[in-house]
Design a protein around this motif. Structure first.
Motif, short mmCIF file in Angstrom:
data_model
loop_
_atom_site.label_atom_id
_atom_site.label_comp_id
_atom_site.label_asym_id
_atom_site.label_seq_id
_atom_site.Cartn_x
_atom_site.Cartn_y
_atom_site.Cartn_z
N CYS A 23 0.84 -1.22 0.00
CA CYS A 23 0.00 0.00 0.00
C CYS A 23 0.87 1.26 0.00
N ARG A 26 2.63 1.99 -3.57
CA ARG A 26 1.85 2.12 -4.80
C ARG A 26 2.00 3.52 -5.38
N THR A 27 1.75 3.64 -6.65
CA THR A 27 1.83 4.95 -7.29
C THR A 27 0.56 5.72 -6.99
N ARG A 28 0.71 6.98 -6.78
CA ARG A 28 -0.43 7.83 -6.45
C ARG A 28 -1.11 8.27 -7.74
N ARG A 29 -2.44 8.27 -7.73
CA ARG A 29 -3.19 8.64 -8.92
C ARG A 29 -3.56 10.11 -8.93
N ASP A 32 -1.16 16.41 -6.64
CA ASP A 32 -1.07 17.12 -5.36
C ASP A 32 -1.72 18.49 -5.42
N ASN A 35 -5.43 18.30 -5.00
CA ASN A 35 -5.81 18.07 -3.60
C ASN A 35 -5.70 19.34 -2.78
#
Length: 62
Positions: A23, A26-29, A32, A35
């Motif tokens: 977890c 993993r690559t962030r989708r 930034d 967000n």
């Protein structure tokens, strides 16, 4: 049976560490900046809601 039960603790820890590692790695989708903009809009909306709630007359409880 007790020694086998104690062997389940490191096994469970290894499984949880593997899950956490997958977890965390993993690559962030999401972007930034998107967000941050969503957070700023949320803060502005909450500030407006707080300001309007503080100016509304309060009704005493009976």
């Amino acid at each position: 049976m007790d020694p086998l039960t104690w062997l389940l603790i490191p096994l469970a820890a290894a499984i949880m560490a593997a899950l956490w590692g997958s977890c965390a790695g993993r690559t962030r989708r999401a972007d930034d900046w998107t967000n941050v903009q969503r957070y700023d809009r949320l803060r502005a909306a909450l500030a407006r809601a707080t300001a309007s709630a503080s100016t509304a007359p309060s009704v005493p409880c009976r």
